[in-house]
Every structure is written in C-alpha cells, then in structure tokens.
Design a protein around this motif. Structure first.
Motif, PDB file in Angstrom:
ATOM      1  N   ALA A  63       4.247   9.029 -10.276  1.00 61.30           N
ATOM      2  CA  ALA A  63       3.976   8.765 -11.689  1.00 61.30           C
ATOM      3  C   ALA A  63       3.161   9.906 -12.274  1.00 61.30           C
ATOM      4  O   ALA A  63       2.193  10.365 -11.694  1.00 61.30           O
ATOM      5  CB  ALA A  63       3.231   7.449 -11.863  1.00 61.30           C
ATOM      6  N   TYR A 117       2.334   1.630  -3.378  1.00 60.40           N
ATOM      7  CA  TYR A 117       1.302   2.085  -4.309  1.00 60.40           C
ATOM      8  C   TYR A 117       1.100   3.592  -4.199  1.00 60.40           C
ATOM      9  O   TYR A 117       1.016   4.292  -5.221  1.00 60.40           O
ATOM     10  CB  TYR A 117      -0.015   1.355  -4.033  1.00 60.40           C
ATOM     11  N   ARG A 118       1.034   4.088  -2.967  1.00 65.27           N
ATOM     12  CA  ARG A 118       0.877   5.537  -2.786  1.00 65.27           C
ATOM     13  C   ARG A 118       2.072   6.296  -3.342  1.00 65.27           C
ATOM     14  O   ARG A 118       1.927   7.368  -3.928  1.00 65.27           O
ATOM     15  CB  ARG A 118       0.678   5.853  -1.314  1.00 65.27           C
ATOM     16  N   TRP A 143       3.970   5.254  -5.815  1.00 72.05           N
ATOM     17  CA  TRP A 143       3.886   5.158  -7.270  1.00 72.05           C
ATOM     18  C   TRP A 143       2.870   6.153  -7.820  1.00 72.05           C
ATOM     19  O   TRP A 143       3.137   6.842  -8.800  1.00 72.05           O
ATOM     20  CB  TRP A 143       3.504   3.735  -7.665  1.00 72.05           C
ATOM     21  N   ARG A 144       1.703   6.239  -7.188  1.00 73.40           N
ATOM     22  CA  ARG A 144       0.686   7.169  -7.661  1.00 73.40           C
ATOM     23  C   ARG A 144       1.115   8.622  -7.457  1.00 73.40           C
ATOM     24  O   ARG A 144       0.724   9.496  -8.214  1.00 73.40           O
ATOM     25  CB  ARG A 144      -0.644   6.919  -6.939  1.00 73.40           C
ATOM     26  N   GLY A 145       1.932   8.873  -6.456  1.00 77.59           N
ATOM     27  CA  GLY A 145       2.398  10.229  -6.199  1.00 77.59           C
ATOM     28  C   GLY A 145       3.509  10.676  -7.124  1.00 77.59           C
ATOM     29  O   GLY A 145       3.654  11.863  -7.409  1.00 77.59           O
ATOM     30  N   PRO A 160       9.166   6.351 -10.427  1.00 71.40           N
ATOM     31  CA  PRO A 160       7.876   5.658 -10.570  1.00 71.40           C
ATOM     32  C   PRO A 160       8.035   4.178 -10.917  1.00 71.40           C
ATOM     33  O   PRO A 160       7.269   3.344 -10.437  1.00 71.40           O
ATOM     34  CB  PRO A 160       7.181   6.414 -11.701  1.00 71.40           C
ATOM     35  N   LEU A 203       6.637   1.145  -8.643  1.00 67.21           N
ATOM     36  CA  LEU A 203       5.752   0.128  -9.210  1.00 67.21           C
ATOM     37  C   LEU A 203       6.293  -1.270  -8.922  1.00 67.21           C
ATOM     38  O   LEU A 203       5.549  -2.174  -8.525  1.00 67.21           O
ATOM     39  CB  LEU A 203       5.576   0.342 -10.711  1.00 67.21           C
ATOM     40  N   TRP A 237       0.829  -1.207   0.000  1.00 69.54           N
ATOM     41  CA  TRP A 237       0.000   0.000   0.000  1.00 69.54           C
ATOM     42  C   TRP A 237       0.868   1.263   0.000  1.00 69.54           C
ATOM     43  O   TRP A 237       0.575   2.216  -0.722  1.00 69.54           O
ATOM     44  CB  TRP A 237      -0.929  -0.023   1.202  1.00 69.54           C
TER      45      TRP A 237
END
Length: 114
Positions: free
Chosen positions: A68, A61-62, A64-66, A83, A87, A58
């Motif tokens: 990317a 994931y945060r 990566w989303r931040g 990124p 990932l 988790w």
C-alpha cells in the motif's frame, strides 16, 4: 511478487479452510475426549487453528503495509488491486482467528461429554 500472492491466499482461503477443518476435527475427537476424560486433543486442534489464523493475518498485514502506498486521485485499478486483496486477506484471517477463539471458549467451560 510470488511471496505476496502466497501471503494473500493464506489469509483469503487457507485461514477459513483451517478453521472449518479444525471444527470438523474437533467434532470427530469429541467421543475420544469424552471416553478418556481429557480434552487436550481438542485444545491442541483449536490452538493450532487459532495460531494459524493469527499468523496468516500478520503475514497479510505485512503484505498490505508493504504494497500500500499513496495513490493519486486518478483511477488506477492495477495499482490498487494488490493492496486491496492484502487488506481483505488480513481482515478475513483476523475474523477467522476471532471465530476460532469463540469456538474454542466453550471447550474451556464445558465437559466434552455434554
């Protein structure tokens, strides 16, 4: 930047190390669980390792989303490095969670004395 690096290393290195450590600790606790007839210690070790892997996935994931974003068509190796690593950390930690769950499943069905 430092928080992002820690998030990546949690998923890439810590999650597999925790899962392998949990497996070793469970093997060490089997004799104790067989002698006492209780496998709560085995379940506790497996639950902690599973939760650590889920949390590491988790967090990655945060990260990566931040990090990317949309990249243009040009080759930008430094912009895509973080990124990509985030990932890969997310996927590694998620795979470790799945592996830990599959190692935990037989503990529910089988006696530790078998």
């Amino acid at each position: 930047m430092k928080r992002t690096g820690i998030s990546i290393w949690l998923g890439l290195l810590a999650a597999p190390a925790v899962v392998l450590g949990a497996q070793s600790l469970n093997y060490a606790l089997v004799q104790l669980a067989c002698a006492s007839g209780q496998h709560a210690a085995l379940d506790a070790v497996s639950a902690v390792a599973f939760m650590f892997s889920v949390i590491a996935a988790w967090v990655a994931y945060r990260c990566w989303r931040g990090t990317a974003g949309r990249f243009d068509g040009s080759y930008a190796p430094r912009d895509a490095r973080q990124p990509f690593l985030a990932l890969m950390a997310m996927l590694t930690a998620a795979l470790c969670a799945l592996i830990q769950l599959t190692m935990w499943f037989p503990q529910w069905l089988l006696s530790p004395c078998r």
